[in-house]
Design a protein around this motif. Structure first.
Motif, short mmCIF file in Angstrom:
data_model
loop_
_atom_site.label_atom_id
_atom_site.label_comp_id
_atom_site.label_asym_id
_atom_site.label_seq_id
_atom_site.Cartn_x
_atom_site.Cartn_y
_atom_site.Cartn_z
N LEU A 643 58.05 -93.20 -21.13
CA LEU A 643 57.43 -92.06 -21.79
C LEU A 643 56.86 -92.47 -23.14
CD1 LEU A 643 56.80 -89.04 -22.14
CD2 LEU A 643 59.17 -88.71 -22.89
N ASN A 644 57.56 -93.30 -23.84
CA ASN A 644 57.08 -93.79 -25.14
C ASN A 644 55.76 -94.54 -24.98
OD1 ASN A 644 57.39 -94.26 -28.02
ND2 ASN A 644 57.91 -96.39 -27.48
N ASP A 645 55.68 -95.42 -23.97
CA ASP A 645 54.44 -96.16 -23.72
C ASP A 645 53.31 -95.21 -23.32
OD1 ASP A 645 55.83 -98.48 -24.24
OD2 ASP A 645 56.21 -98.93 -22.12
N TYR A 646 53.63 -94.21 -22.51
CA TYR A 646 52.61 -93.26 -22.07
C TYR A 646 52.04 -92.47 -23.25
CZ TYR A 646 50.48 -89.32 -19.58
OH TYR A 646 49.59 -88.37 -19.13
N LEU A 647 52.91 -92.01 -24.12
CA LEU A 647 52.46 -91.23 -25.28
C LEU A 647 51.57 -92.06 -26.21
CD1 LEU A 647 55.68 -89.20 -26.15
CD2 LEU A 647 53.62 -88.38 -25.00
N GLN A 648 51.91 -93.31 -26.36
CA GLN A 648 51.09 -94.19 -27.19
C GLN A 648 49.70 -94.37 -26.59
OE1 GLN A 648 53.31 -97.79 -27.82
NE2 GLN A 648 54.93 -96.77 -28.98
N VAL A 661 49.12 -90.08 -33.68
CA VAL A 661 50.17 -91.00 -33.22
C VAL A 661 51.17 -90.21 -32.39
CG1 VAL A 661 52.03 -92.56 -33.87
CG2 VAL A 661 49.92 -92.51 -35.22
N PHE A 662 51.25 -90.55 -31.12
CA PHE A 662 52.28 -89.97 -30.24
C PHE A 662 53.30 -91.06 -29.91
CE2 PHE A 662 48.87 -86.98 -28.37
CZ PHE A 662 49.07 -86.07 -29.40
N ALA A 663 54.55 -90.73 -30.03
CA ALA A 663 55.61 -91.71 -29.72
C ALA A 663 56.94 -90.99 -29.67
CB ALA A 663 55.62 -92.83 -30.76
N ILE A 664 57.97 -91.77 -29.37
CA ILE A 664 59.35 -91.28 -29.42
C ILE A 664 59.91 -91.66 -30.78
CG2 ILE A 664 61.66 -91.51 -28.43
CD1 ILE A 664 59.76 -89.93 -26.68
N TYR A 701 54.44 -83.11 -19.24
CA TYR A 701 53.05 -83.57 -19.36
C TYR A 701 52.90 -84.99 -18.82
CZ TYR A 701 48.50 -84.38 -21.58
OH TYR A 701 47.16 -84.67 -21.82
N TRP A 702 53.88 -85.82 -19.14
CA TRP A 702 53.84 -87.22 -18.66
C TRP A 702 54.08 -87.31 -17.16
CZ3 TRP A 702 59.00 -89.60 -17.83
CH2 TRP A 702 58.90 -90.87 -17.24
#
Length: 1018
Positions: A643-648, A661-664, A701-702
């Motif tokens: 999920l962290n990779d997807y948000l980035q 910037v989207f991330a965990i 969303y992911w």
């Protein structure tokens, strides 16, 4: 009261016989009525064996995960954007194996035969229409086979991987071995001794190779309710049987060219077991026939034999009514089938005791028939009660096992013995009396011929000896076979062996040596680290199991143990489940403290996943974490990392500003920005200030790739590791399970880690060490996590639940030891009380212990180890070993002879025939089980035969020899003085027993007020 009953029995034999016979038919009538009314009177299930520790954490944890995922009401699986097509998700695999013996499977001819055989299976109409896993284009997924390297399936990886005519086998396989991606696939097809040479001119050698055919879910839907899972299983078995069963069995028997062929599919495996159990159960018919004929030969009466066998068979109905209706036990399985063979032997043994006691009473003088039946009844019932009660107690020790399959088998077997005892002591006296009145003088022609033959033989012997003339008729010399055996035991056997001054010491020496040898073998008994075998050698299932375990090198396709670290769930609640309902799933209990919305929890979970990936090598080895064959990275499925990779990546899309910037961790401001830039999915104006489930927004969303698809690789990989439900604070009436909308609540989540352990190759000791390593590792890491995510546990919920099965094997071994010790302790205590002689009771216990050691020594002698089947058998050894020793001990104590030598002779003369007859029927019942194909039946046949064989040898030879040398005389060892002292202290009169036949007519009024005892104050 007892005398009145016997007098009435003699005066009204037909009425008594009809009354007791009617009681048996009532059992049949009640059983039939319950069955016709729809009551589940016989809850049989031969497909599963409930060897579960229902209250162990390993079982409850795995069940919590399993059933939470099955419950469609708590899945975060999207429903508004589409569902999975039928059979697009893998359900199972059909595994094929080829064995070239001393040759090589990778020859042109062999590969052509493999291709032809697999195309025949692949093109099967049932497989195509009902079973195969479907690709997105609607076609069946091709099998994973060595043929794929030659037919062009991997040309997208390397264009030279194409050789449809198998002209350059070594070149193709050497090329595949040089490429990382294809090498990982090739490893699956090579045995552990295979040689792949970098030089393509050298031949690639592999004795074995294997293929996989993919089976898809038979019903639509990725997550299913329990009912749908059952329907899937039923359909899979039905379709698999129609598509493959006969075809694959023919190939197994005939082979493919010069190669041997084996196969495995879970549905076919259990279908074969269900059918074979029925066939093996028919062996009970052979045992029944043998016992019937043997009993007919012994009794020489179809009347006695027929009703005796009838009473044994009706025991099942009586025992089942108590078991099912009164005790409310709702499981009858494959172990219970064994009780058929046990009760056939034990039931016949009780019948022989009564018959032989009746025949032996012919030599005594009685006032009338009622006196005789009274005498016989007291003697036989007492002997049968002693043996039956000790056997029941030995079986009842199994009730304390935490495993349902073992405990219910102990209950059912004990009930069978109890009902059989009641039937014999109530029904069989009426059979004997009616025989005396109406059938005694009737003989079959075969027995008439036997009588004539023996009479002629007697005349010839007398003529030779000069006692009578050849013409003299000697019809009175006919002796029944049972009396011949009794005479042999009481005379020749006793004089030449038991009482012989030298031979009896030789007997003790021989048995001492045998005992030492048995102890030596018993000490070599070790736990069996291998999984349970169901089928015996020579069958497809036996061979392929060993090939799967040891023939091939490790590969990415192996079914390895998968460890899950699970948040959001507590142990499954089984408090509402019936104690014998092993199929009851219980209730899912969620952990209300679990919440990943706090930023510190998201960071902690992300760091946890990164730490696993970067563990030091020694920790990787301790936890048995598997590395990917291509990347070399530990294999871990961590949803928050992905999920962290997807948000980035999402932040780099044009619809967001360059500073986005989207991330965990997923902060509120970032998530609200994501929602604002996707107005077709989110209405930000509806999000109030109290809303705090922003993590669920980005999660959905992911998973759905911005609400576009549910067939993405991320959803297939991680969707099954997450479960959620509608947020109770959401006022919407529409269930917002789907991603792309706010309102969801994440209820549970898991991080999955692949290990290098394959359950079929993992021993109990090794596996439990790894379990402890995982327990310690997870517990230590949770200590540093925030309170909303520090209540996780680790489990192995997939497949056979590895942690739980390893614990079950450990419990089985301890259950066997405990069952033997408990059975011996209770048996000795009971024998001391029931024989009223502590010395005889201890001698009995010593002999039973020797028999037990001998049976334990047989296990390593036969090449077996202490596994599941052996452990179950050992829990029954005491129950089967006590009968014959107890009969002889009871006869010795009851004998009125003054010296130990005369007591032993009297015992052999009167009890020996019953012991020998009972052992013969039990041996005959067990020997047919050796023909069974189900390994458990086969092993139980060997076990029962050895137990009964050792019991009769130890009882008739060693025990009688020991009694002849050390047996108590007079009041030595007797507990009678103690009983008298107790009665005196309590002020009760001491009852001195008087034989009924010695009571005068004046004392024997009809009906008398007392029994055949007189109260005498001593």
């Amino acid at each position: 009261m007892a005398a009145w009953v016997f007098r009435f029995l003699v005066q009204r034999p037909k009425f008594c016989f009809g009354l007791t016979l009617g009681a048996h038919f009532v059992l049949l009538l009640v059983t039939g009525s319950l069955y016709l009314s729809g009551y589940d009177i016989l809850p049989a299930d031969f497909t599963q064996v409930p060897l579960n520790l229902e209250h162990d954490v390993t079982k409850l944890r795995a069940d919590a995960w399993k059933f939470a995922r099955q419950d469609s009401r708590v899945n975060i699986n999207p429903t508004s954007v589409g569902t999975q097509s039928e059979r697009t998700i893998q359900y199972d695999v059909l595994e094929l194996m080829y064995d070239a013996g001393k040759g090589n499977t990778f020859t042109k001819r062999n590969l052509e035969l493999i291709q032809e055989a697999e195309m025949e299976i692949f093109n099967n109409s049932i497989y195509q229409q009902r079973l195969c896993q479907m690709l997105e284009n609607g076609l069946c997924k091709p099998p994973l086979s060595i043929i794929r390297f030659f037919d062009g399936s991997y040309r997208s990886i390397h264009t030279d991987l194409f050789d449809p005519d198998f002209e350059n086998i070594s070149r193709i396989l050497s090329l595949a071995n040089s490429i990382n991606v294809t090498r990982a696939i090739l490893d699956f097809h090579l045995d552990k001794h295979a040689a792949v040479h970098p030089n393509e001119n050298m031949l690639v050698q592999s004795r074995y190779t294997r293929s996989l055919f993919y089976i898809g879910y038979p019903l639509k839907g990725f997550h299913n309710t329990e009912d749908r899972v059952d329907k899937q299983w039923d359909q899979a078995q039905l379709y698999s049987k129609g598509a493959f069963a006969e075809h694959l069995d023919v190939k197994f028997r005939q082979g493919i060219g010069e190669m041997k062929f084996y196969y495995y599919l879970r549905a076919l495996f259990f279908n074969a077991i269900s059918q074979q159990v029925i066939y093996d159960l028919l062996l009970a018919g052979a045992s029944f026939t043998f016992i019937f004929l043997f009993m007919l030969f012994q009794t020489q009466s179809i009347w006695i034999t027929g009703w005796a066998v009838f009473s044994i068979l009706t025991c099942f109905f009586g025992a089942n009514i108590i078991y099912r209706v009164i005790l409310d036990c709702r499981y009858i399985g494959i172990f219970h089938v064994l009780s058929v063979f046990i009760i056939l032997g034990i039931g016949a043994d009780d019948v022989f005791v009564f018959i032989d006691t009746w025949k032996a009473s012919e030599s005594k003088t009685f006032r009338d028939l009622a006196s005789r039946i009274s005498f016989v009844y007291r003697r036989a019932a007492s002997a049968m009660f002693t043996t039956s009660f000790t056997t029941i107690v030995a079986f009842v020790t199994s009730v304390f096992s935490p495993l349902l399959g073992v405990s219910t088998f102990g209950i059912f077997s004990a009930l069978l013995v109890f009902v059989n005892f009641c039937s014999v002591v109530i029904f069989f006296p009426t059979v004997i009396i009616t025989y005396e009145f109406y059938w005694k003088n009737y003989r079959w022609h075969c027995f008439g011929d036997l009588k004539a033959w023996q009479a002629v033989k007697s005349r010839r012997e007398d003529v030779v000896q000069g006692e009578v003339s050849g013409e003299e008729q000697r019809e009175d010399n006919f002796v029944e076979p049972s009396k011949l055996v009794s005479n042999f035991l009481g005379n020749r056997f006793f004089k030449n062996f038991i009482a012989h001054e030298k031979i009896r010491w030789i007997i003790l020496g021989v048995f001492l040596v045998f005992l030492c040898v048995s102890i030596g073998f018993a000490t070599q008994l070790t736990p069996d680290e291998e999984p349970v075998d169901v089928w015996g050698p020579g069958t497809n299932w036996y061979i392929i199991k060993r090939l799967r375990r040891s023939a091939f090198r490790p590969s990415q396709e192996d079914h390895v143990v998968e460890v899950h670290i699970i948040w959001g769930l507590k142990n499954q609640d089984r408090s509402s489940c019936h104690f014998t309902d092993f199929k009851c799933k219980g209730n899912t209990v969620f952990d209300p403290s679990f919440d990943l919305n706090p930023s510190e929890c998201q960071v902690a979970l992300l760091e946890f996943c990164k730490e696993i990936k970067n563990l030091p090598e020694n920790k990787i080895q301790n936890l048995r974490i598997r590395r990917n064959a291509i990347t070399g990275e530990p294999e871990i499925q961590c949803f928050i990392d992905r999920l962290n990779d997807y948000l980035q990546d999402e932040a780099n899309k044009p619809k967001y500003s360059n500073t986005t910037v989207f991330a965990i961790p997923s902060r509120e401001s970032d998530v609200r920005q994501l929602m604002a830039r996707n107005p077709d999915l989110f209405n930000v104006t509806l999000v109030g200030e109290m809303y705090d489930r922003y993590f669920e927004v980005v999660l959905g969303y992911w998973l759905t790739n911005a609400n576009q698809t549910v067939t993405s690789s991320d959803f297939k990989t991680f969707g099954g590791l997450l479960g959620g439900a509608k947020d109770p604070t959401d006022s919407s009436s529409i269930p917002n399970y789907q991603g792309g909308q706010y309102g969801n609540r994440l209820l549970f989540a898991s991080v999955a880690v692949n290990t290098t352990m394959v359950l079929s190759k993992t021993g109990q000791t090794e596996g439990l060490k790894v379990y402890d390593q995982w327990e310690g590792f997870v517990r230590e890491k949770l200590k540093t996590m925030p309170t909303s995510c520090n209540n996780a546990f680790q489990a192995t919920p997939n497949g056979h639940n590895a942690w739980h099965w390893l614990k079950v094997k450990k419990v089985l071994a301890s259950t066997a030891v405990r069952g033997i010790l408990l059975g011996l302790g209770l048996a000795i205590s009971l024998l001391v009380v029931m024989t009223s002689n502590w010395l005889v009771g201890l001698l009995c216990g010593a002999i039973i212990a020797c028999i037990t050691v001998g049976v334990v020594g047989v296990i390593p002698l036969a090449g077996w180890k202490l596994g599941v089947l052996e452990s179950l058998n050992l829990t029954l050894v005491v129950g089967l070993a006590v009968d014959y020793v107890v009969h002889l001990a009871d006869g010795y104590v009851r004998s009125q002879k003054p010296t130990r030598r005369e007591k032993v002779r009297d015992t052999l003369d009167h009890v020996g025939i019953s012991v020998l007859s009972g052992a013969s029927t039990s041996l005959g019942a067990s020997v047919f089980m050796i023909a069974a194909k189900i390994l458990f039946f086969f092993q139980f046949g060997i076990f029962m035969f050895c137990t009964i064989g050792l019991s009769i040898i130890y009882a008739l030879i060693l025990f009688t020899t020991v009694l002849g040398i050390f047996g108590p005389e007079g009041n030595t060892g007797s507990l009678e003085p103690f009983y008298i002292w107790c009665r005196r202290k309590t002020g009760h009169p001491v009852l001195e027993e008087t034989p009924c036949e010695d009571i005068s007519d004046a004392e024997y009024q009809f009906p008398p007020l007392g029994s055949c005892k007189t109260a005498t104050p001593l």
